[in-house]
Design a protein around this motif. Structure first.
Motif, PDB file in Angstrom:
ATOM      1  N   PHE A 184       0.830  -1.203   0.000  1.00  0.00           N
ATOM      2  CA  PHE A 184       0.000   0.000   0.000  1.00  0.00           C
ATOM      3  C   PHE A 184       0.869   1.259   0.000  1.00  0.00           C
ATOM      4  O   PHE A 184       0.631   2.183  -0.784  1.00  0.00           O
ATOM      5  CB  PHE A 184      -0.912  -0.025   1.231  1.00  0.00           C
ATOM      6  CG  PHE A 184      -1.814   1.162   1.359  1.00  0.00           C
ATOM      7  CD1 PHE A 184      -2.912   1.312   0.533  1.00  0.00           C
ATOM      8  CD2 PHE A 184      -1.566   2.132   2.313  1.00  0.00           C
ATOM      9  CE1 PHE A 184      -3.760   2.417   0.661  1.00  0.00           C
ATOM     10  CE2 PHE A 184      -2.402   3.238   2.452  1.00  0.00           C
ATOM     11  CZ  PHE A 184      -3.500   3.379   1.615  1.00  0.00           C
ATOM     12  N   VAL A 185       1.890   1.290   0.846  1.00  0.00           N
ATOM     13  CA  VAL A 185       2.789   2.448   0.899  1.00  0.00           C
ATOM     14  C   VAL A 185       3.576   2.580  -0.402  1.00  0.00           C
ATOM     15  O   VAL A 185       3.813   3.691  -0.886  1.00  0.00           O
ATOM     16  CB  VAL A 185       3.731   2.338   2.116  1.00  0.00           C
ATOM     17  CG1 VAL A 185       4.771   3.454   2.086  1.00  0.00           C
ATOM     18  CG2 VAL A 185       2.936   2.394   3.419  1.00  0.00           C
ATOM     19  N   ALA A 186       3.983   1.441  -0.985  1.00  0.00           N
ATOM     20  CA  ALA A 186       4.672   1.496  -2.273  1.00  0.00           C
ATOM     21  C   ALA A 186       3.771   2.122  -3.337  1.00  0.00           C
ATOM     22  O   ALA A 186       4.218   2.925  -4.163  1.00  0.00           O
ATOM     23  CB  ALA A 186       5.100   0.093  -2.701  1.00  0.00           C
ATOM     24  N   GLY A 187       2.483   1.761  -3.311  1.00  0.00           N
ATOM     25  CA  GLY A 187       1.542   2.384  -4.240  1.00  0.00           C
ATOM     26  C   GLY A 187       1.424   3.875  -4.007  1.00  0.00           C
ATOM     27  O   GLY A 187       1.364   4.660  -4.959  1.00  0.00           O
ATOM     28  N   ILE A 188       1.398   4.299  -2.738  1.00  0.00           N
ATOM     29  CA  ILE A 188       1.363   5.728  -2.427  1.00  0.00           C
ATOM     30  C   ILE A 188       2.573   6.431  -3.029  1.00  0.00           C
ATOM     31  O   ILE A 188       2.454   7.504  -3.642  1.00  0.00           O
ATOM     32  CB  ILE A 188       1.320   5.944  -0.901  1.00  0.00           C
ATOM     33  CG1 ILE A 188      -0.054   5.566  -0.347  1.00  0.00           C
ATOM     34  CG2 ILE A 188       1.631   7.411  -0.562  1.00  0.00           C
ATOM     35  CD1 ILE A 188      -0.167   5.707   1.159  1.00  0.00           C
ATOM     36  N   GLY A 189       3.755   5.834  -2.870  1.00  0.00           N
ATOM     37  CA  GLY A 189       4.970   6.457  -3.382  1.00  0.00           C
ATOM     38  C   GLY A 189       4.974   6.574  -4.894  1.00  0.00           C
ATOM     39  O   GLY A 189       5.293   7.634  -5.447  1.00  0.00           O
ATOM     40  N   VAL A 190       4.616   5.492  -5.580  1.00  0.00           N
ATOM     41  CA  VAL A 190       4.589   5.514  -7.046  1.00  0.00           C
ATOM     42  C   VAL A 190       3.564   6.528  -7.535  1.00  0.00           C
ATOM     43  O   VAL A 190       3.812   7.282  -8.486  1.00  0.00           O
ATOM     44  CB  VAL A 190       4.277   4.109  -7.598  1.00  0.00           C
ATOM     45  CG1 VAL A 190       4.019   4.156  -9.110  1.00  0.00           C
ATOM     46  CG2 VAL A 190       5.428   3.150  -7.292  1.00  0.00           C
ATOM     47  N   GLY A 191       2.403   6.589  -6.866  1.00  0.00           N
ATOM     48  CA  GLY A 191       1.383   7.545  -7.266  1.00  0.00           C
ATOM     49  C   GLY A 191       1.779   8.978  -6.973  1.00  0.00           C
ATOM     50  O   GLY A 191       1.504   9.888  -7.767  1.00  0.00           O
ATOM     51  N   ALA A 192       2.422   9.202  -5.820  1.00  0.00           N
ATOM     52  CA  ALA A 192       2.831  10.558  -5.457  1.00  0.00           C
ATOM     53  C   ALA A 192       3.891  11.093  -6.411  1.00  0.00           C
ATOM     54  O   ALA A 192       3.900  12.293  -6.728  1.00  0.00           O
ATOM     55  CB  ALA A 192       3.359  10.569  -4.016  1.00  0.00           C
TER      56      ALA A 192
END
Length: 414
Positions: free
Chosen positions: A257-265
């Motif tokens: 989930f945090v990896a997705g946040i980073g890629v999206g950010a």
């Protein structure tokens, strides 16, 4: 912005001058990927009654909680090894990738809406459907298990259900856990609004060097999953009332989930998921890697089951946890690459599935268990039963979701 012809007007505060953050445009590939993952969930649950090594039937209704979460119906007469491979392949990655995809738009949504509005919207979008799934869909879905065990009558079923001290919710566990992660992200945003950008910098070179992000992801995933697997076992679940999660995978899912946040950010179209990036261009290599590590993981599991690994149970859990992390990362990157590369043209069918995938996820479990119950006494092979159940579940869930979403206001929630 102040006019250049009116210099006497005091400049507005920086917070007011800041340009509004635009709503992100719809990403076709990610929308279709999310729908595909939900279809995999439907297929996974449709065939799980027909695995080659089904769990034993409970001896009495008091034993039901041990089996209800994963196996509402167990068909003791129809088994197929191929379903075991299919279920194992799915289980290695599909829920992790769902958390990753769910995290992609979190930070942009927080920046655009602010903490309060984001939390309110998440409570509506996730909290209300979870309550409906827990209070309505789950009891309907598990009633066939009560019938299979010899139970009769709704009143007896309700008494049995209430006596458990637990509230099985089936696939809805994902919804409440995603809500918890979203609320955690909102709390972090309120304290550290630059957190997303900081995490995003870790993926800043993923457009041209996806392997670096892949290695980072599997390293962190293994670091949190392997010890939890040793301590709690890889398959155990924690349950507090209606809130369930797979114990060893809690922090693993959080990592995705945090990896997705980073890629999206950092920017979906300019980082790892860029349509012209290395990940999409080299999709074939990622598919080959995913298949290779999956079959190597199967070999390890077979060695562990047959006792040929020469390892202690704790070592098997630890090594198996590392292998799981690698397999999950490889399969996740392979499907991301496939959809970014090939899901580039709109199709009516795919659009409809994408629109209805959330509703299908929430209600499909009821169709699964009742169809599996209906086929128990039918003299068909496992592959035939599994196919019939899947097609039925897909069409019924799709149609029911479309019908529910036609109710005014419902489409804004599901």
């Amino acid at each position: 912005m102040a006019s250049v012809t009116a210099p006497s007007v005091s400049p507005a505060p920086a917070s007011i001058q800041r340009e509004p953050i635009p709503r992100p445009t719809h990403n076709l590939a990610l929308g279709y990927l999310r729908a595909f993952l939900v279809i995999l969930v439907l297929a996974h649950h449709s065939v799980i009654a027909y695995l080659d090594s089904p769990p034993p039937l409970p001896k009495s209704l008091d034993d039901l909680p041990r089996i209800w979460r994963a196996f509402p119906i167990v068909d003791q007469h129809a088994h197929w090894t191929g379903f075991g491979l299919f279920v194992g392949f799915n289980d290695d990655f599909f829920m992790s990738l769902m958390f990753f995809v769910s995290g992609l738009f979190v930070w942009s949504s927080l920046r655009r809406k602010g903490t309060g509005t984001f939390v309110r919207d998440r409570m509506i979008r996730l909290g209300i459907p979870f309550l409906v799934a827990a209070l309505v869909v789950a009891p309907i879905a598990y009633y066939p298990t009560y019938i299979q065990m010899g139970g009769h009558g709704v009143s007896g079923y309700i008494r049995q259900w209430m006596a458990f001290g637990d509230w099985p919710t089936g696939p809805a566990w994902f919804v409440w856990l995603l809500l918890a992660f979203d609320l955690g992200a909102a709390a972090i945003f309120a304290i550290a609004p630059n957190f997303g950008a900081s995490v995003g910098r870790l993926s800043s070179n993923a457009r041209e060097h996806p392997v670096r992000l892949f290695l980072m992801l599997i390293a962190v995933s293994a670091a949190v999953f392997a010890p939890m697997s040793v301590a709690f076992g890889p398959m155990n679940w924690t349950s507090v009332g209606p809130f369930q999660f797979q114990t060893a995978r809690l922090f693993h899912y959080l990592v995705y989930f945090v990896a997705g946040i980073g890629v999206g950010a950092y920017g979906i179209d300019r980082g790892l998921l860029a349509p012209d990036g290395v990940l999409a261009r080299h999709w074939g290599r990622w598919v080959a890697l995913a298949l290779t590590v999956f079959f190597l993981s199967v070999a390890f599991v077979l060695m562990a089951i047959t006792g040929h690994s020469g390892m202690s149970p704790s070592m098997i859990s630890g090594v198996g946890g590392c292998i799981f992390a690698i397999t999950c990362g490889a399969e996740s990157f392979a499907f991301l690459a496939l959809f970014i590369r090939f899901a580039t043209r709109r199709r009516w069918t795919y659009d409809s599935l994408s629109d209805n995938e959330y509703g299908m996820y929430l209600i499909h479990y009821a169709f699964v268990s009742w169809l599996q119950l209906a086929l128990l006494a039918v003299p068909l092979a496992a592959i035939e039963k599994g196919t019939i159940v899947f097609v039925g579940v897909l069409l019924l869930s799709w149609g029911a979701s479309a019908a529910i979403r036609s109710i005014p206001g419902v489409a804004r929630v599901v």
